[in-house]
Design a protein around this motif. Structure first.
Motif, PDB file in Angstrom:
ATOM      1  N   ASP A  17       0.851  -1.190   0.000  1.00 17.86           N
ATOM      2  CA  ASP A  17       0.000   0.000   0.000  1.00 17.86           C
ATOM      3  C   ASP A  17       0.887   1.241   0.000  1.00 17.86           C
ATOM      4  O   ASP A  17       1.781   1.366   0.840  1.00 17.86           O
ATOM      5  N   ASP A  21       0.070   4.230   0.781  1.00 16.16           N
ATOM      6  CA  ASP A  21      -0.337   5.216   1.786  1.00 16.16           C
ATOM      7  C   ASP A  21       0.235   4.816   3.154  1.00 16.16           C
ATOM      8  O   ASP A  21      -0.187   3.828   3.748  1.00 16.16           O
ATOM      9  N   ASP A  32       5.184  -0.475  -2.442  1.00 13.11           N
ATOM     10  CA  ASP A  32       4.614  -0.773  -3.760  1.00 13.11           C
ATOM     11  C   ASP A  32       4.981  -2.194  -4.197  1.00 13.11           C
ATOM     12  O   ASP A  32       5.771  -2.869  -3.535  1.00 13.11           O
ATOM     13  N   HIS A  49      -3.361  -3.078  -1.814  1.00 11.91           N
ATOM     14  CA  HIS A  49      -4.244  -1.961  -2.121  1.00 11.91           C
ATOM     15  C   HIS A  49      -4.456  -1.929  -3.631  1.00 11.91           C
ATOM     16  O   HIS A  49      -3.507  -1.908  -4.410  1.00 11.91           O
ATOM     17  N   ASP A  50      -5.712  -1.949  -4.049  1.00 13.00           N
ATOM     18  CA  ASP A  50      -6.069  -2.033  -5.462  1.00 13.00           C
ATOM     19  C   ASP A  50      -6.031  -0.650  -6.101  1.00 13.00           C
ATOM     20  O   ASP A  50      -6.998   0.099  -6.045  1.00 13.00           O
ATOM     21  N   ASP A  51      -4.872  -0.326  -6.713  1.00 16.70           N
ATOM     22  CA  ASP A  51      -4.730   0.969  -7.380  1.00 16.70           C
ATOM     23  C   ASP A  51      -4.933   0.825  -8.892  1.00 16.70           C
ATOM     24  O   ASP A  51      -4.643   1.733  -9.664  1.00 16.70           O
ATOM     25  N   ALA A  92      -9.694  -1.748  -1.185  1.00 18.95           N
ATOM     26  CA  ALA A  92      -9.750  -0.342  -1.596  1.00 18.95           C
ATOM     27  C   ALA A  92     -10.807   0.345  -0.755  1.00 18.95           C
ATOM     28  O   ALA A  92     -11.659  -0.319  -0.149  1.00 18.95           O
TER      29      ALA A  92
END
Length: 200
Positions: free
Chosen positions: A11, A13, A36, A53-55, A79
């Motif tokens: 993630d 963030d 990442d 985390h689904d970016d 997410a």
């Protein structure tokens, strides 16, 4: 769930990473945070689960890496307020489950337990699928079209008519397709296409 469960959290963030790590403190789950996908790939784990985390890119990137390595790890996507399309895309890409953030410690612990059970059942199937997808991904759009035609039982002439190319050109694409996929014969290429869910 054994006390040695390792969860690799991907993630970008930093606050959310800290919140999720805090959420799982004392749960018997060891959390390793990564900023990442490329950071995780450089230190690829032998086992455990991935909470990603689904970016829109990370899940696909990690699943492609699994195909390259020939090692599958279960992926849980997450997410904030994900829409249905986002969840469906992640699952089609190969995520074993999905959760909306924010979640409670109990919710994520329960989901991880469920993912571990699914992983035992689906592990080898998902690995074969990831390997097959990585082989199909090497093909050009035209080579994929030829593969779909071959898998559909069409002759070179019929594939040529369908794609508006000559049977000789189909033959060339077919030869290139087999080479790129590392397949010795057409039936092997068809099996790989089925495992990659390119054809049913």
């Amino acid at each position: 769930m054994n006390s040695m469960t390792s969860l690799f959290l991907v993630d970008g963030d930093v606050r959310r990473r800290a919140a999720i790590s805090h959420c799982l403190a004392g749960s018997g789950i060891h959390v390793e945070p990564f900023e990442d996908a490329s950071e995780l790939i450089s230190r690829w784990p032998k086992n455990g689960l991935l909470l990603v985390h689904d970016d829109g890119r990370a899940i696909g990137t990690l699943l492609t890496q699994m195909g390259r390595l020939g090692q599958w790890l279960p992926v849980i996507g997450f997410a904030q307020e994900p829409n249905t399309r986002q969840v469906v895309r992640a699952v089609l890409d190969g995520a074993i489950d999905y959760i909306a953030w924010p979640f409670s410690g109990d919710e994520i612990t329960s989901l991880i337990r469920s993912a571990e059970e699914k992983a035992e059942v689906f592990g080898s199937t998902k690995l074969r699928e990831a390997l097959a997808r990585s082989r199909v991904d090497r093909l050009t759009k035209r080579e994929r079209e030829v593969l779909a035609g071959v898998a559909g039982g069409l002759s070179n002439r019929m594939i040529g008519e369908k794609l508006s190319i000559s049977p000789r050109t189909v033959e060339i694409h077919r030869a290139n397709m087999l080479t790129k996929m590392g397949a010795n014969h057409t039936s092997e290429a068809i099996r790989i296409a089925i495992e990659a869910s390119l054809v049913s």
